[in-house]
Design a protein around this motif. Structure first.
Motif, PDB file in Angstrom:
ATOM      1  N   LEU A 719       0.800  -1.213   0.000  1.00 43.52           N
ATOM      2  CA  LEU A 719       0.000   0.000   0.000  1.00 43.52           C
ATOM      3  C   LEU A 719       0.840   1.274   0.000  1.00 43.52           C
ATOM      4  CD1 LEU A 719      -3.030  -0.344   2.407  1.00 43.52           C
ATOM      5  CD2 LEU A 719      -3.008   0.569   0.083  1.00 43.52           C
ATOM      6  N   ASN A 720       1.855   1.293   0.883  1.00 42.37           N
ATOM      7  CA  ASN A 720       2.530   2.556   1.168  1.00 42.37           C
ATOM      8  C   ASN A 720       3.723   2.866   0.277  1.00 42.37           C
ATOM      9  OD1 ASN A 720       0.742   2.606   3.228  1.00 42.37           O
ATOM     10  ND2 ASN A 720       2.210   1.956   4.785  1.00 42.37           N
ATOM     11  N   SER A 721       4.280   1.846  -0.360  1.00 46.82           N
ATOM     12  CA  SER A 721       5.551   2.093  -1.027  1.00 46.82           C
ATOM     13  C   SER A 721       5.381   2.746  -2.380  1.00 46.82           C
ATOM     14  CB  SER A 721       6.288   0.766  -1.211  1.00 46.82           C
ATOM     15  OG  SER A 721       5.504  -0.086  -2.008  1.00 46.82           O
ATOM     16  N   GLY A 722       4.231   2.517  -3.031  1.00 45.27           N
ATOM     17  CA  GLY A 722       4.043   3.042  -4.373  1.00 45.27           C
ATOM     18  C   GLY A 722       4.812   2.236  -5.403  1.00 45.27           C
ATOM     19  N   TYR A 723       5.185   1.009  -5.067  1.00 45.07           N
ATOM     20  CA  TYR A 723       5.920   0.168  -6.012  1.00 45.07           C
ATOM     21  C   TYR A 723       4.962  -0.625  -6.882  1.00 45.07           C
ATOM     22  CZ  TYR A 723      10.103   0.909  -3.239  1.00 45.07           C
ATOM     23  OH  TYR A 723      11.154   1.447  -2.583  1.00 45.07           O
ATOM     24  N   THR A 724       5.443  -0.957  -8.088  1.00 42.68           N
ATOM     25  CA  THR A 724       4.708  -1.863  -8.951  1.00 42.68           C
ATOM     26  C   THR A 724       5.360  -3.238  -8.826  1.00 42.68           C
ATOM     27  OG1 THR A 724       6.183  -1.497 -10.793  1.00 42.68           O
ATOM     28  CG2 THR A 724       4.309   0.000 -10.591  1.00 42.68           C
ATOM     29  N   PRO A 725       4.696  -4.284  -9.305  1.00 43.23           N
ATOM     30  CA  PRO A 725       5.333  -5.609  -9.281  1.00 43.23           C
ATOM     31  C   PRO A 725       6.685  -5.610 -10.006  1.00 43.23           C
ATOM     32  CG  PRO A 725       3.011  -5.845  -9.735  1.00 43.23           C
ATOM     33  CD  PRO A 725       3.274  -4.371  -9.691  1.00 43.23           C
ATOM     34  N   LEU A 726       6.834  -4.756 -11.013  1.00 44.02           N
ATOM     35  CA  LEU A 726       8.110  -4.710 -11.711  1.00 44.02           C
ATOM     36  C   LEU A 726       9.225  -4.222 -10.783  1.00 44.02           C
ATOM     37  CD1 LEU A 726       9.261  -5.309 -14.500  1.00 44.02           C
ATOM     38  CD2 LEU A 726       8.993  -2.891 -15.042  1.00 44.02           C
ATOM     39  N   HIS A 727       8.899  -3.219  -9.952  1.00 41.92           N
ATOM     40  CA  HIS A 727       9.857  -2.796  -8.927  1.00 41.92           C
ATOM     41  C   HIS A 727      10.251  -3.992  -8.082  1.00 41.92           C
ATOM     42  CE1 HIS A 727       8.370   1.367  -9.577  1.00 41.92           C
ATOM     43  NE2 HIS A 727       9.570   1.704  -9.146  1.00 41.92           N
ATOM     44  N   ALA A 728       9.241  -4.754  -7.699  1.00 42.22           N
ATOM     45  CA  ALA A 728       9.491  -5.894  -6.814  1.00 42.22           C
ATOM     46  C   ALA A 728      10.435  -6.892  -7.470  1.00 42.22           C
ATOM     47  CB  ALA A 728       8.171  -6.567  -6.450  1.00 42.22           C
ATOM     48  N   ILE A 772      22.102  -5.883 -13.815  1.00 47.73           N
ATOM     49  CA  ILE A 772      21.040  -6.783 -14.296  1.00 47.73           C
ATOM     50  C   ILE A 772      19.668  -6.300 -13.859  1.00 47.73           C
ATOM     51  CG2 ILE A 772      20.126  -9.135 -14.178  1.00 47.73           C
ATOM     52  CD1 ILE A 772      22.926 -10.129 -14.295  1.00 47.73           C
ATOM     53  N   SER A 773      19.541  -5.851 -12.617  1.00 51.94           N
ATOM     54  CA  SER A 773      18.192  -5.419 -12.224  1.00 51.94           C
ATOM     55  C   SER A 773      17.817  -4.123 -12.954  1.00 51.94           C
ATOM     56  CB  SER A 773      18.020  -5.302 -10.708  1.00 51.94           C
ATOM     57  OG  SER A 773      19.190  -4.935 -10.085  1.00 51.94           O
ATOM     58  N   SER A 774      18.801  -3.254 -13.235  1.00 57.75           N
ATOM     59  CA  SER A 774      18.478  -2.049 -14.030  1.00 57.75           C
ATOM     60  C   SER A 774      18.008  -2.453 -15.418  1.00 57.75           C
ATOM     61  CB  SER A 774      19.705  -1.158 -14.176  1.00 57.75           C
ATOM     62  OG  SER A 774      20.186  -0.800 -12.933  1.00 57.75           O
ATOM     63  N   LEU A 775      18.703  -3.427 -15.990  1.00 54.93           N
ATOM     64  CA  LEU A 775      18.363  -3.889 -17.329  1.00 54.93           C
ATOM     65  C   LEU A 775      16.938  -4.431 -17.355  1.00 54.93           C
ATOM     66  CD1 LEU A 775      20.376  -4.005 -19.722  1.00 54.93           C
ATOM     67  CD2 LEU A 775      20.390  -6.489 -19.413  1.00 54.93           C
ATOM     68  N   SER A 782       9.813  -0.228 -20.441  1.00 56.26           N
ATOM     69  CA  SER A 782       9.527   0.253 -21.796  1.00 56.26           C
ATOM     70  C   SER A 782       8.629  -0.710 -22.571  1.00 56.26           C
ATOM     71  CB  SER A 782      10.816   0.543 -22.560  1.00 56.26           C
ATOM     72  OG  SER A 782      11.714  -0.504 -22.399  1.00 56.26           O
ATOM     73  N   TYR A 783       8.696  -2.018 -22.242  1.00 53.22           N
ATOM     74  CA  TYR A 783       7.797  -2.954 -22.935  1.00 53.22           C
ATOM     75  C   TYR A 783       6.571  -3.293 -22.104  1.00 53.22           C
ATOM     76  CZ  TYR A 783      11.442  -3.603 -26.384  1.00 53.22           C
ATOM     77  OH  TYR A 783      12.364  -3.396 -27.369  1.00 53.22           O
ATOM     78  N   GLN A 784       6.432  -2.622 -20.970  1.00 59.73           N
ATOM     79  CA  GLN A 784       5.251  -2.819 -20.122  1.00 59.73           C
ATOM     80  C   GLN A 784       5.056  -4.279 -19.705  1.00 59.73           C
ATOM     81  OE1 GLN A 784       2.000  -0.206 -20.791  1.00 59.73           O
ATOM     82  NE2 GLN A 784       3.744   1.061 -20.273  1.00 59.73           N
ATOM     83  N   TRP A 785       6.163  -4.920 -19.271  1.00 57.90           N
ATOM     84  CA  TRP A 785       6.041  -6.296 -18.803  1.00 57.90           C
ATOM     85  C   TRP A 785       5.330  -6.325 -17.460  1.00 57.90           C
ATOM     86  CZ3 TRP A 785      11.861  -7.761 -19.613  1.00 57.90           C
ATOM     87  CH2 TRP A 785      12.095  -7.955 -20.995  1.00 57.90           C
ATOM     88  N   SER A 786       4.637  -7.404 -17.239  1.00 57.02           N
ATOM     89  CA  SER A 786       4.137  -7.610 -15.881  1.00 57.02           C
ATOM     90  C   SER A 786       5.284  -8.220 -15.066  1.00 57.02           C
ATOM     91  CB  SER A 786       2.944  -8.566 -15.905  1.00 57.02           C
ATOM     92  OG  SER A 786       3.400  -9.869 -16.186  1.00 57.02           O
ATOM     93  N   GLY A 787       5.105  -8.274 -13.745  1.00 57.10           N
ATOM     94  CA  GLY A 787       6.161  -8.813 -12.895  1.00 57.10           C
ATOM     95  C   GLY A 787       6.512 -10.247 -13.270  1.00 57.10           C
ATOM     96  N   ILE A 788       5.482 -11.053 -13.473  1.00 51.55           N
ATOM     97  CA  ILE A 788       5.699 -12.462 -13.810  1.00 51.55           C
ATOM     98  C   ILE A 788       6.458 -12.583 -15.126  1.00 51.55           C
ATOM     99  CG2 ILE A 788       4.537 -14.606 -14.448  1.00 51.55           C
ATOM    100  CD1 ILE A 788       3.962 -14.261 -11.681  1.00 51.55           C
TER     101      ILE A 788
END
Lengths: 826, 77
Positions: A719-728, A772-775, A782-788
């Motif tokens: 809730l509080n972090s404002g992260y998306t699954p991609l961040h995760a 690697i995580s930046s990549l 840019s390709y709008q991937w979901s986390g999975i």
């Protein structure tokens, strides 16, 4: 008391350590030989009026200078000149063992031969006549069964007798026939020089091309190497043979003669126990399933059961913590004295590591059992082909499994288990790759993040995380061995598969205890030193004056509220000053903490009684029963305690944000932002370096929701972090790759032998992780991937890369003269 | 063509005739007992075909094929 210094020598698997444990009792300690990472075991015992110091030399097949162990053993003999050498030999494998015995006899120091494993020999139908051997070798020969404690007394007696009789020692000589003129020629070179070493031995070593001896002799006789080369040329021309192979042949032939004269072998064709077992354990189809099963068992018993065992040991550690908290000065509402904070921090840091000791003890005991049984080399035999493709060695199996080939392991025992790997390059590569395996303490961290962002796909994600690590480790190993470790020494793969033995209980316990002790001594002490630094980095510069005033005001309102509500209470005079409220609050919180760790009814009762005794009135507020006024106080007290905790948490978070560590986190934000990390994540990673567990704690406290206290950390973070699954995903990938905790780094330093490797082992993964995580993060955005999707792409890329690298041709040889086609006659 | 140890089938015996090695490897081979004329029996191959297990001087030793290739032998019947 007179002293005798004894060196204990013998080939690997001859039962040398059982003899050592039998003779030296428990008064022993391990250190390292100066300058190298080879274990130096020293034991002491008293016999008659002598104090005997016994040094267990590393087990070696030979006494040349071609391995670190041999070099170390020889340097010990030269530098420390022991009075006596005790040579343990395996009676059931006499011939090869005598090969070393001849080399020891040549040194010129009195030798006592201990014929160990007489029972094994008998069982195999081998009858050994020890008197004949003694007669032929001109030295005492003692029959022993180390595993049953037979022969210890005789060994001690013989040491004393040989020492007292040393004046009559008769030098032992093998007749090297055609070589003799060359030996005497070299001996002549020594004229005029003084050395306490025997001339003949040095001459033989020079002809053998022994670098240790030659380097030492060069100081006095600069042309010694050239002379030896010259002699070798003459010898080669005359007989078409070389010195090393000639010497080896003569020694093996002499051993053969002794065997012929002193051995009677009855059932020579009969299958031994070991042969039968190997038919199953090394069977083409069964070997790998059995190995996986054994690995699973080791993992299950040590990590899983061991973890359960910590449920019982943890209250013990918690009790230590409570004891320390008790003796430290207590807090005044929110003013916690620095010393108290510091004391608690240190106890927490120590406990986080001490908590693993049951696991380590079981693990080290199981490793000791596998070593003693003889399964270790077989494991290497089975899997060598796979690991060799990545520059590793069959013996890398166990370290990698311990490091966490399954759900989780620990890199500390993993790195420690690399000690036995014979190949230097593979050993270094294993040391540097084990930390990439799945650390058990990372699991709660993953669970937190997966719980926050990937609730429905947790199982799949966990599978990805726990299996990708092995592929990453293999890739990293391949990269290291073909770049920075390329020039490292490798060893030819010639590994004995010794007969199976039943380990002794004493031997296993001693070894496990010693290794745990090394862990405590080296790891815990250094980790505590780093904990101090981290503490300072989190404390300073601390709160600003304005913030301090703000929090003080909050406390004031909180106390006033409390005071107002209870003005009319009949117990009001007990709590009408700030000091009284403060001490009541401390009483209340301390009681709750102690009750929390009380596991049984009895211990809970003991806590109750203790607090009743401390203050009968305060105790009423804890357990008001039907007393209405006390009940009101209890209710308000609970509120007050909660409110204080909230303020303390805010203070802590502000402190972290302003601290040196927080500043560092912010300082690297420009770089880490490409991976989607803000300073909070950075701080969590930085603090996780002290011990993995603290990453979860830090994240938890940063994201804790102050309003709704019932919310779990996962939910609060989502809730509080404002992260998306991609961040995760970026965070998870970084966590998979990041360096291990300090404890592991310390063992890396111990095993790799230098701080430079340790620093490399810290920074390489961090940089790799960021890249690697930046990549993944930038591609994903840019390709709008979901986390999975992002995780799956990452996973399959890694697996594919590992497979491709595995197919690449490998350079497995790094020794000189490997594929010379020209023929040297042996 | 000269025969080397890596060509010997499981269960067969051979005698050492020469070593194509120098330095460290030569010493190691000699120390482990690969001296002239010694008899070697190939016990088995690892599940993945490499390394191989040998019996030499009445003890068991495992050797990678790359190392076995450096040992010249003469097969026994």
């Amino acid at each position: 008391m007179k002293k005798i210094k004894v060196a204990l020598a013998g080939q690997p698997n001859c039962g040398k350590s059982t003899i050592f444990n039998m003779v030296s009792g428990i008064e022993q300690h391990i250190a390292n030989y100066p300058g190298v990472t080879v274990d130096k075991k020293v034991g002491f015992f008293k016999y008659e009026e002598y104090k005997v110091e016994m040094v267990d030399l590393p087990g070696t097949y030979s006494f040349s200078s071609y391995s670190l162990e041999e070099r170390t053993a020889k340097e010990f003999i030269i530098d420390e000149s022991p009075d006596i050498i005790v040579n343990v030999i395996d009676a059931s494998n006499l011939k090869r063992n005598l090969y070393l015995t001849f080399q020891l006899l040549e040194i010129g120091i009195p030798v006592i031969v201990v014929l160990n494993m007489m029972d094994v020999a008998k069982r195999r139908g081998i009858e050994v006549d020890s008197k004949k051997i003694a007669f032929m070798l001109h030295c005492p020969v003692i029959e022993a069964i180390g595993s049953r404690g037979v022969g210890g007394e005789e060994v001690m007696k013989s040491i004393i007798a040989t020492h007292e009789n040393r004046e009559n020692y008769e030098e032992f000589k093998i007749n090297y026939e055609e070589l003799e003129p060359h030996i005497s020629l070299i001996e002549k070179e020594f004229e005029g020089t003084t050395s306490n070493l025997k001339k003949r031995w040095q001459a033989i070593k020079v002809l053998e091309g022994d670098t240790t001896i030659i380097e030492r002799l060069k100081q006095n006789i600069p042309n010694i190497e050239e002379t030896a080369k010259q002699e070798e040329r003459i010898f080669h021309e005359r007989y078409d043979r070389d010195f090393p192979s000639f010497l080896a042949s003569v020694r093996y032939e002499s051993a053969d003669i002794i065997c012929h004269k002193s051995l009677v072998e009855k059932n020579i064709k009969k299958e031994t126990w070991t042969d039968k077992a190997d038919k199953i354990l090394l069977n083409r189809y069964l070997a790998i399933p059995i190995l996986i099963f054994i690995m699973f068992l080791v993992y299950e018993i040590s990590i899983v059961w061991g973890y359960k065992l910590t449920d019982y040991t943890w209250p013990l550690l918690a009790a230590i913590k409570n004891f320390v908290v008790d003796i430290l000065p207590s807090a005044d509402i929110i003013d916690v004295p620095m010393i108290t904070d510091f004391g608690i921090w240190m106890v927490n840091s120590a406990n986080a590591l001490m908590n693993y000791i049951p696991i380590f003890f079981i693990l080290f005991a199981l490793i000791a059992i596998m070593e003693d049984v003889g399964y270790m080399p077989r494991m290497a035999f089975i899997l060598d082909r796979v690991f060799r493709k990545f520059g590793l060695h069959g013996q890398s199996t166990l370290p990698l499994v311990l490091g966490g080939a399954m759900v989780g392991g620990c890199a500390v025992p993993g790195v420690m288990a690399t000690k036995g790997i014979a190949d230097e390059r593979a050993r270094m590569a294993t040391i540097l790759t084990v930390p990439y395996m799945n650390c058990l303490a990372k699991v709660p961290f993953y669970t937190l993040i997966l719980g926050a962002f990937f609730k429905p796909d947790m199982a799949l994600m966990m599978f990805f995380i726990s299996t990708v690590t092995l592929f990453i480790a293999l890739i990293v190993a391949k990269i290291f061995t073909s770049t920075i470790l390329k020039t490292r020494e490798t060893a030819p793969f010639l590994m004995e598969l010794p007969p199976y033995h039943i380990p002794t209980f004493k031997g296993v316990i001693i070894r496990a205890t010693q290794r745990v002790w090394v862990y405590i001594k080296k790891v815990v002490t250094i980790v505590l030193a780093v904990a101090i630094i981290l503490f300072a980095m989190l404390q300073f510069p601390g709160l600003s004056v304005e913030s301090q005033a703000k929090y003080d005001a909050q406390v004031e309102t909180m106390l006033q509220k409390f005071d107002k509500k209870l003005e009319t209470n009949s117990y009001y005079k007990e709590i009408d000053t700030r000091e009284e409220v403060s001490s009541l609050l401390n009483y209340y919180d301390a009681y709750r903490a102690k009750r929390m760790v009380a596991t049984s009814k009895e211990s809970a009762k003991a806590v109750d009684e203790e607090y009743l005794e401390r203050s009968a009135i305060y105790y009423k507020f804890l357990k008001p029963k039907s007393d209405k006024d006390a009940k009101t106080i209890n209710k308000n007290l609970r509120k007050l305690s909660k409110e204080r905790k909230r303020i303390l948490r805010n203070v802590k978070n502000e402190k972290i944000e302003n601290s040196l560590l927080g500043m560092t986190g912010k300082f690297v934000e420009p770089v880490t932002q490409y991976a989607g990390f803000d300073w909070k994540i950075n701080v969590a990673f930085l603090s996780s370096f002290a011990a993995r567990e603290s990453a979860v704690a830090t994240l938890g406290s940063i994201y804790e929701n102050n309003k709704a206290d019932g919310m779990r950390a996962e939910e609060a973070m989502a809730l509080n972090s404002g992260y998306t699954p991609l961040h995760a995903i970026a965070i998870i990938i970084f966590m998979i790759l990041t360096p291990p905790c300090i404890a592991t780094m310390i063992v890396v330093k111990i095993q790799a032998g230098s701080y430079r490797w340790m620093i490399f082992a810290i920074f390489f993964p961090v940089i790799l992780g960021i890249i690697i995580s930046s990549l993944v993060f930038s591609l994903g955005s840019s390709y709008q991937w979901s986390g999975i999707e992002a995780m799956s792409y990452f996973y399959f890329t890694v697996v594919l890369l590992a497979l491709i690298l595995g197919l690449f041709p490998h350079r497995s040889k790094n020794w000189k003269g490997g594929i010379e086609i020209q023929n040297n006659n042996v | 063509m000269k025969k080397t140890l890596d060509m010997v089938q499981k269960g067969r015996r051979a005698r050492v005739r020469g070593l194509c090695a120098k330095g460290k490897l030569l010493h190691k081979l000699l120390d482990m007992g690969f001296v002239n004329n010694v008899e070697i029996e190939v016990i088995r191959e690892a599940p993945l075909f490499d390394p191989m297990e040998l019996k030499i001087h009445n003890y068991h030793l495992s050797v990678r094929r790359s190392e076995a290739h450096l040992i010249e032998i003469e097969e026994q019947e």
